[in-house]
Design a protein around this motif. Structure first.
Motif, mmCIF file in Angstrom:
data_model
loop_
_atom_site.group_PDB
_atom_site.id
_atom_site.type_symbol
_atom_site.label_atom_id
_atom_site.label_comp_id
_atom_site.label_asym_id
_atom_site.label_seq_id
_atom_site.Cartn_x
_atom_site.Cartn_y
_atom_site.Cartn_z
ATOM 1 N N GLU A 85 5.449 -12.082 -3.678
ATOM 2 C CA GLU A 85 5.565 -12.675 -2.340
ATOM 3 C C GLU A 85 4.211 -12.892 -1.681
ATOM 4 O O GLU A 85 4.132 -13.509 -0.609
ATOM 5 C CB GLU A 85 6.428 -11.768 -1.452
ATOM 6 N N LEU A 86 3.151 -12.387 -2.274
ATOM 7 C CA LEU A 86 1.820 -12.447 -1.652
ATOM 8 C C LEU A 86 0.932 -13.470 -2.356
ATOM 9 O O LEU A 86 1.063 -13.685 -3.568
ATOM 10 C CB LEU A 86 1.160 -11.065 -1.722
ATOM 11 N N PRO A 87 0.007 -14.069 -1.596
ATOM 12 C CA PRO A 87 -0.925 -15.034 -2.193
ATOM 13 C C PRO A 87 -1.779 -14.359 -3.273
ATOM 14 O O PRO A 87 -2.213 -13.216 -3.104
ATOM 15 C CB PRO A 87 -1.789 -15.472 -1.009
ATOM 16 N N ALA A 88 -2.031 -15.057 -4.358
ATOM 17 C CA ALA A 88 -2.782 -14.494 -5.484
ATOM 18 C C ALA A 88 -4.168 -14.039 -5.052
ATOM 19 O O ALA A 88 -4.650 -12.988 -5.486
ATOM 20 C CB ALA A 88 -2.884 -15.521 -6.605
ATOM 21 N N GLU A 89 -4.825 -14.820 -4.189
ATOM 22 C CA GLU A 89 -6.181 -14.467 -3.752
ATOM 23 C C GLU A 89 -6.179 -13.163 -2.968
ATOM 24 O O GLU A 89 -7.073 -12.320 -3.131
ATOM 25 C CB GLU A 89 -6.751 -15.608 -2.895
ATOM 26 N N LEU A 90 -5.169 -12.999 -2.127
ATOM 27 C CA LEU A 90 -5.070 -11.769 -1.332
ATOM 28 C C LEU A 90 -4.776 -10.571 -2.242
ATOM 29 O O LEU A 90 -5.349 -9.489 -2.065
ATOM 30 C CB LEU A 90 -3.963 -11.920 -0.290
ATOM 31 N N VAL A 91 -3.907 -10.770 -3.225
ATOM 32 C CA VAL A 91 -3.591 -9.698 -4.175
ATOM 33 C C VAL A 91 -4.826 -9.297 -4.962
ATOM 34 O O VAL A 91 -5.084 -8.103 -5.185
ATOM 35 C CB VAL A 91 -2.462 -10.142 -5.129
ATOM 36 N N ASP B 255 9.863 -2.630 -6.993
ATOM 37 C CA ASP B 255 9.536 -3.045 -5.621
ATOM 38 C C ASP B 255 8.146 -3.665 -5.563
ATOM 39 O O ASP B 255 7.918 -4.669 -4.879
ATOM 40 C CB ASP B 255 9.595 -1.846 -4.673
ATOM 41 N N ARG B 256 7.212 -3.048 -6.287
ATOM 42 C CA ARG B 256 5.829 -3.532 -6.285
ATOM 43 C C ARG B 256 5.738 -4.932 -6.872
ATOM 44 O O ARG B 256 5.054 -5.812 -6.327
ATOM 45 C CB ARG B 256 4.932 -2.567 -7.064
ATOM 46 N N GLU B 257 6.422 -5.138 -7.990
ATOM 47 C CA GLU B 257 6.387 -6.458 -8.628
ATOM 48 C C GLU B 257 6.960 -7.522 -7.699
ATOM 49 O O GLU B 257 6.449 -8.648 -7.631
ATOM 50 C CB GLU B 257 7.175 -6.408 -9.944
ATOM 51 N N GLN B 258 7.985 -7.153 -6.974
ATOM 52 C CA GLN B 258 8.584 -8.102 -6.030
ATOM 53 C C GLN B 258 7.609 -8.436 -4.910
ATOM 54 O O GLN B 258 7.469 -9.605 -4.523
ATOM 55 C CB GLN B 258 9.877 -7.526 -5.455
ATOM 56 N N LEU B 259 6.943 -7.398 -4.392
ATOM 57 C CA LEU B 259 5.966 -7.624 -3.321
ATOM 58 C C LEU B 259 4.815 -8.492 -3.808
ATOM 59 O O LEU B 259 4.359 -9.401 -3.084
ATOM 60 C CB LEU B 259 5.427 -6.279 -2.820
ATOM 61 N N LEU B 260 4.323 -8.240 -4.996
ATOM 62 C CA LEU B 260 3.223 -9.027 -5.533
ATOM 63 C C LEU B 260 3.599 -10.500 -5.638
ATOM 64 O O LEU B 260 2.774 -11.394 -5.406
ATOM 65 C CB LEU B 260 2.808 -8.494 -6.901
ATOM 66 N N ALA C 219 0.833 -1.209 0.000
ATOM 67 C CA ALA C 219 0.000 0.000 0.000
ATOM 68 C C ALA C 219 0.866 1.256 0.000
ATOM 69 O O ALA C 219 0.560 2.235 -0.686
ATOM 70 C CB ALA C 219 -0.928 -0.009 1.208
ATOM 71 N N GLU C 220 1.962 1.241 0.749
ATOM 72 C CA GLU C 220 2.861 2.392 0.782
ATOM 73 C C GLU C 220 3.556 2.580 -0.564
ATOM 74 O O GLU C 220 3.730 3.709 -1.040
ATOM 75 C CB GLU C 220 3.909 2.216 1.881
ATOM 76 N N THR C 221 3.907 1.447 -1.198
ATOM 77 C CA THR C 221 4.518 1.530 -2.529
ATOM 78 C C THR C 221 3.535 2.132 -3.526
ATOM 79 O O THR C 221 3.897 2.992 -4.335
ATOM 80 C CB THR C 221 4.955 0.134 -3.000
ATOM 81 N N ASP C 222 2.276 1.701 -3.461
ATOM 82 C CA ASP C 222 1.266 2.251 -4.363
ATOM 83 C C ASP C 222 1.019 3.724 -4.071
ATOM 84 O O ASP C 222 0.802 4.529 -4.997
ATOM 85 C CB ASP C 222 -0.037 1.460 -4.232
ATOM 86 N N ALA C 223 1.050 4.087 -2.790
ATOM 87 C CA ALA C 223 0.860 5.493 -2.438
ATOM 88 C C ALA C 223 1.998 6.337 -2.984
ATOM 89 O O ALA C 223 1.797 7.449 -3.501
ATOM 90 C CB ALA C 223 0.773 5.649 -0.923
ATOM 91 N N GLU C 224 3.223 5.798 -2.913
ATOM 92 C CA GLU C 224 4.383 6.514 -3.440
ATOM 93 C C GLU C 224 4.288 6.651 -4.957
ATOM 94 O O GLU C 224 4.590 7.717 -5.523
ATOM 95 C CB GLU C 224 5.662 5.776 -3.061
ATOM 96 N N LEU C 225 3.847 5.591 -5.626
ATOM 97 C CA LEU C 225 3.658 5.658 -7.074
ATOM 98 C C LEU C 225 2.609 6.713 -7.425
ATOM 99 O O LEU C 225 2.746 7.442 -8.411
ATOM 100 C CB LEU C 225 3.244 4.296 -7.622
ATOM 101 N N GLY C 226 1.562 6.785 -6.605
ATOM 102 C CA GLY C 226 0.532 7.802 -6.824
ATOM 103 C C GLY C 226 1.081 9.204 -6.650
ATOM 104 O O GLY C 226 0.745 10.121 -7.421
ATOM 105 N N ARG C 227 1.940 9.376 -5.638
ATOM 106 C CA ARG C 227 2.540 10.697 -5.415
ATOM 107 C C ARG C 227 3.460 11.083 -6.572
ATOM 108 O O ARG C 227 3.523 12.255 -6.980
ATOM 109 C CB ARG C 227 3.307 10.708 -4.086
ATOM 110 N N ILE C 228 4.159 10.090 -7.106
ATOM 111 C CA ILE C 228 5.043 10.357 -8.238
ATOM 112 C C ILE C 228 4.222 10.808 -9.447
ATOM 113 O O ILE C 228 4.588 11.767 -10.140
ATOM 114 C CB ILE C 228 5.864 9.100 -8.584
#
Length: 244
Positions: A175-181, A168-173, A15-24
Protein backbone atom coordinates in the motif's frame (compact mmCIF):
# COMPACT_ATOMS: atom_id res chain seq x y z
CA UNK A 1 10.21 13.43 -1.06
CA UNK A 2 6.50 14.26 -1.19
CA UNK A 3 3.98 11.74 0.15
CA UNK A 4 0.38 12.27 1.19
CA UNK A 5 0.19 12.72 5.00
CA UNK A 6 -2.36 9.90 5.29
CA UNK A 7 0.04 7.59 3.48
CA UNK A 8 2.90 8.70 5.72
CA UNK A 9 0.75 7.83 8.71
CA UNK A 10 0.61 4.25 7.46
CA UNK A 11 4.33 4.07 8.19
CA UNK A 12 3.41 4.03 11.87
CA UNK A 13 1.45 0.84 11.31
CA UNK A 14 4.44 -0.62 9.48
CA UNK A 15 6.82 0.44 12.26
CA UNK A 16 4.55 -1.11 14.90
CA UNK A 17 4.33 -4.31 12.87
CA UNK A 18 8.12 -4.45 12.63
CA UNK A 19 8.41 -3.76 16.35
CA UNK A 20 6.01 -6.62 17.05
CA UNK A 21 8.00 -8.93 14.78
CA UNK A 22 11.13 -7.91 16.69
CA UNK A 23 9.45 -8.70 20.00
CA UNK A 24 8.40 -12.09 18.68
CA UNK A 25 11.98 -12.88 17.62
CA UNK A 26 13.29 -11.69 20.98
CA UNK A 27 10.80 -13.90 22.80
CA UNK A 28 11.73 -16.82 20.56
CA UNK A 29 15.39 -16.44 21.56
CA UNK A 30 14.56 -15.98 25.24
CA UNK A 31 11.73 -18.41 25.84
CA UNK A 32 11.50 -19.42 29.51
CA UNK A 33 10.71 -22.88 28.15
CA UNK A 34 14.13 -22.97 26.45
CA UNK A 35 15.92 -21.97 29.64
CA UNK A 36 14.00 -24.57 31.64
CA UNK A 37 14.82 -27.21 29.02
CA UNK A 38 18.50 -26.29 29.10
CA UNK A 39 18.58 -26.69 32.88
CA UNK A 40 16.82 -30.05 32.62
CA UNK A 41 19.30 -31.24 29.99
CA UNK A 42 22.14 -30.35 32.36
CA UNK A 43 20.39 -32.34 35.09
CA UNK A 44 19.87 -35.21 32.63
CA UNK A 45 23.60 -35.36 31.85
CA UNK A 46 24.43 -35.32 35.56
CA UNK A 47 21.95 -38.10 36.33
CA UNK A 48 23.14 -40.21 33.43
CA UNK A 49 26.66 -39.85 34.77
CA UNK A 50 25.39 -40.83 38.23
CA UNK A 51 23.79 -43.97 36.81
CA UNK A 52 26.96 -44.91 34.96
CA UNK A 53 29.06 -44.29 38.07
CA UNK A 54 26.76 -46.41 40.26
CA UNK A 55 26.53 -49.20 37.68
CA UNK A 56 30.32 -49.20 37.30
CA UNK A 57 30.76 -49.44 41.07
CA UNK A 58 28.27 -52.32 41.15
CA UNK A 59 30.09 -54.09 38.33
CA UNK A 60 33.42 -53.67 40.13
CA UNK A 61 31.96 -55.12 43.32
CA UNK A 62 30.54 -58.09 41.40
CA UNK A 63 33.98 -58.71 39.93
CA UNK A 64 35.58 -58.48 43.39
CA UNK A 65 32.96 -60.85 44.80
CA UNK A 66 33.54 -63.33 41.98
CA UNK A 67 37.28 -63.32 42.70
CA UNK A 68 36.59 -63.69 46.39
CA UNK A 69 34.30 -66.68 45.79
CA UNK A 70 36.93 -68.22 43.53
CA UNK A 71 39.54 -67.84 46.28
CA UNK A 72 37.15 -69.40 48.81
CA UNK A 73 36.49 -72.33 46.47
CA UNK A 74 40.22 -72.77 46.03
CA UNK A 75 40.79 -72.82 49.79
CA UNK A 76 37.93 -75.28 50.28
CA UNK A 77 39.34 -77.57 47.61
CA UNK A 78 42.77 -77.44 49.24
CA UNK A 79 41.22 -78.13 52.65
CA UNK A 80 39.25 -81.09 51.30
CA UNK A 81 42.38 -82.53 49.73
CA UNK A 82 44.36 -82.11 52.94
CA UNK A 83 41.63 -83.78 55.03
CA UNK A 84 41.62 -86.75 52.70
CA UNK A 85 45.38 -87.01 53.12
CA UNK A 86 45.02 -86.67 56.86
CA UNK A 87 42.39 -89.39 56.96
CA UNK A 88 44.60 -91.70 54.92
CA UNK A 89 47.13 -91.86 57.73
CA UNK A 90 50.51 -90.14 57.64
CA UNK A 91 53.74 -90.28 59.66
CA UNK A 92 53.74 -88.08 62.77
CA UNK A 93 55.57 -85.00 61.42
CA UNK A 94 53.65 -84.93 58.15
CA UNK A 95 50.40 -85.28 60.04
CA UNK A 96 51.36 -82.41 62.34
CA UNK A 97 52.32 -80.22 59.36
CA UNK A 98 49.07 -81.09 57.65
CA UNK A 99 47.01 -80.26 60.71
CA UNK A 100 48.80 -76.94 60.95
CA UNK A 101 48.07 -76.24 57.30
CA UNK A 102 44.41 -77.10 57.82
CA UNK A 103 44.21 -74.61 60.66
CA UNK A 104 45.79 -71.99 58.43
CA UNK A 105 43.37 -72.81 55.62
CA UNK A 106 40.44 -72.56 58.03
CA UNK A 107 41.52 -69.11 59.17
CA UNK A 108 42.07 -68.11 55.54
CA UNK A 109 38.63 -69.31 54.55
CA UNK A 110 37.02 -67.52 57.50
CA UNK A 111 38.77 -64.27 56.58
CA UNK A 112 37.77 -64.61 52.92
CA UNK A 113 34.16 -65.31 53.86
CA UNK A 114 34.12 -62.25 56.15
CA UNK A 115 35.51 -60.15 53.29
CA UNK A 116 32.89 -61.58 50.96
CA UNK A 117 30.12 -60.74 53.41
CA UNK A 118 31.40 -57.19 53.62
CA UNK A 119 31.50 -56.99 49.82
CA UNK A 120 27.92 -58.24 49.59
CA UNK A 121 26.78 -55.65 52.13
CA UNK A 122 28.51 -52.94 50.10
CA UNK A 123 26.97 -54.36 46.95
CA UNK A 124 23.50 -54.13 48.48
CA UNK A 125 24.06 -50.45 49.25
CA UNK A 126 25.46 -49.74 45.78
CA UNK A 127 22.61 -51.63 44.14
CA UNK A 128 20.21 -49.34 46.01
CA UNK A 129 22.19 -46.39 44.64
CA UNK A 130 21.81 -47.77 41.12
CA UNK A 131 18.04 -48.11 41.49
CA UNK A 132 17.78 -44.62 43.00
CA UNK A 133 19.90 -43.10 40.24
CA UNK A 134 17.89 -44.88 37.55
CA UNK A 135 14.63 -43.67 39.11
CA UNK A 136 15.90 -40.08 39.18
CA UNK A 137 16.99 -40.41 35.56
CA UNK A 138 13.53 -41.63 34.58
CA UNK A 139 11.92 -38.68 36.36
CA UNK A 140 14.20 -36.23 34.53
CA UNK A 141 13.53 -37.91 31.18
CA UNK A 142 9.79 -37.50 31.79
CA UNK A 143 10.29 -33.86 32.77
CA UNK A 144 12.27 -33.23 29.59
CA UNK A 145 9.54 -34.82 27.50
CA UNK A 146 6.97 -32.49 29.04
CA UNK A 147 9.33 -29.50 28.72
CA UNK A 148 9.78 -30.28 25.02
CA UNK A 149 6.01 -30.25 24.60
CA UNK A 150 5.74 -26.87 26.34
CA UNK A 151 8.56 -25.48 24.19
CA UNK A 152 6.98 -26.78 20.99
CA UNK A 153 3.62 -25.27 21.95
CA UNK A 154 5.20 -21.89 22.72
CA UNK A 155 7.17 -21.91 19.46
CA UNK A 156 4.07 -22.89 17.51
CA UNK A 157 2.19 -19.93 19.00
CA UNK A 158 5.05 -17.60 18.13
CA UNK A 159 5.22 -19.00 14.59
CA UNK A 160 1.51 -18.31 14.18
CA UNK A 161 1.88 -14.73 15.42
CA UNK A 162 4.96 -14.21 13.26
CA UNK A 163 3.22 -15.49 10.15
CA UNK A 164 0.19 -13.28 10.82
CA UNK A 165 2.29 -10.16 11.38
CA UNK A 166 4.46 -10.95 8.35
CA UNK A 167 1.30 -11.12 6.26
CA UNK A 168 0.21 -7.76 7.69
CA UNK A 169 3.61 -6.33 6.79
CA UNK A 170 3.45 -7.53 3.20
CA UNK A 171 0.03 -5.96 2.85
CA UNK A 172 1.26 -2.65 4.25
CA UNK A 173 4.27 -2.64 1.94
CA UNK A 174 1.95 -3.10 -1.01
CA UNK A 175 0.00 0.00 0.00
CA UNK A 176 3.02 2.31 0.30
CA UNK A 177 5.04 4.06 -2.41
CA UNK A 178 8.20 2.12 -3.33
CA UNK A 179 10.43 5.17 -2.78
CA UNK A 180 9.05 5.70 0.72
CA UNK A 181 9.47 2.00 1.54
CA UNK A 182 13.07 2.09 0.32
CA UNK A 183 13.84 5.04 2.60
CA UNK A 184 12.07 3.40 5.52
CA UNK A 185 13.95 0.12 5.11
CA UNK A 186 17.27 1.92 4.81
CA UNK A 187 16.70 3.89 7.99
CA UNK A 188 15.43 0.83 9.84
CA UNK A 189 18.51 -1.17 8.82
CA UNK A 190 20.80 1.57 10.08
CA UNK A 191 18.92 2.76 13.16
CA UNK A 192 16.58 -0.04 14.15
CA UNK A 193 13.44 2.07 13.80
CA UNK A 194 12.40 3.32 10.38
CA UNK A 195 9.58 5.69 11.30
CA UNK A 196 7.99 7.18 14.41
CA UNK A 197 5.42 9.71 15.43
CA UNK A 198 6.45 13.18 16.50
CA UNK A 199 4.50 13.60 19.72
CA UNK A 200 4.68 16.62 22.02
CA UNK A 201 7.83 17.83 20.22
CA UNK A 202 9.58 14.53 20.95
CA UNK A 203 10.74 11.89 18.45
CA UNK A 204 9.03 8.59 19.07
CA UNK A 205 12.13 6.67 17.89
CA UNK A 206 14.99 8.17 19.90
CA UNK A 207 12.72 9.76 22.56
CA UNK A 208 14.61 13.04 22.33
CA UNK A 209 12.87 16.42 22.32
CA UNK A 210 13.67 18.41 19.21
CA UNK A 211 15.19 21.84 19.56
CA UNK A 212 13.45 25.04 18.41
CA UNK A 213 15.13 25.27 15.03
CA UNK A 214 14.26 21.67 14.15
CA UNK A 215 10.69 22.19 15.28
CA UNK A 216 10.49 25.38 13.22
CA UNK A 217 11.63 23.50 10.11
CA UNK A 218 9.04 20.82 10.71
CA UNK A 219 6.37 23.43 11.28
CA UNK A 220 7.23 25.21 8.04
CA UNK A 221 7.52 22.02 5.96
CA UNK A 222 4.65 21.20 3.64
CA UNK A 223 2.16 18.67 4.98
CA UNK A 224 3.19 16.15 2.35
CA UNK A 225 6.93 16.61 2.90
CA UNK A 226 8.64 13.52 4.30
CA UNK A 227 10.66 14.72 7.29
CA UNK A 228 13.44 13.10 9.32
CA UNK A 229 14.57 13.36 12.92
CA UNK A 230 17.82 15.29 13.02
CA UNK A 231 19.00 13.14 15.95
CA UNK A 232 18.31 9.54 14.86
CA UNK A 233 17.31 9.91 11.22
CA UNK A 234 13.93 8.17 11.62
CA UNK A 235 11.09 9.33 9.37
CA UNK A 236 8.95 11.63 11.51
CA UNK A 237 5.21 11.37 11.03
CA UNK A 238 3.50 14.59 12.04
CA UNK A 239 0.01 14.55 13.60
CA UNK A 240 -2.16 16.81 15.72
CA UNK A 241 -0.23 15.45 18.72
CA UNK A 242 3.12 16.69 17.42
CA UNK A 243 2.97 19.98 19.31
CA UNK A 244 4.05 22.12 16.36
Amino acid sequence: MKVDPAVQARLLDLAETDAELGRIEHRRRNLPELEALSELETTLRERRDAVIKAETALSDLDADAARQEKDIDSVRAREERDRKLLDSGLPGKQQTDLEHELETLHRRQSALEDDLLELMERREAVEADVKHSQAQLTVTEDEISKANERRDTALEELDTKHARRTEDREQLLGELPAELVTLYEKVRAQRGTGAAMLRAKRCGACRLELDRSALAELRDAAADQVCRCEECGAILVRTKESGL
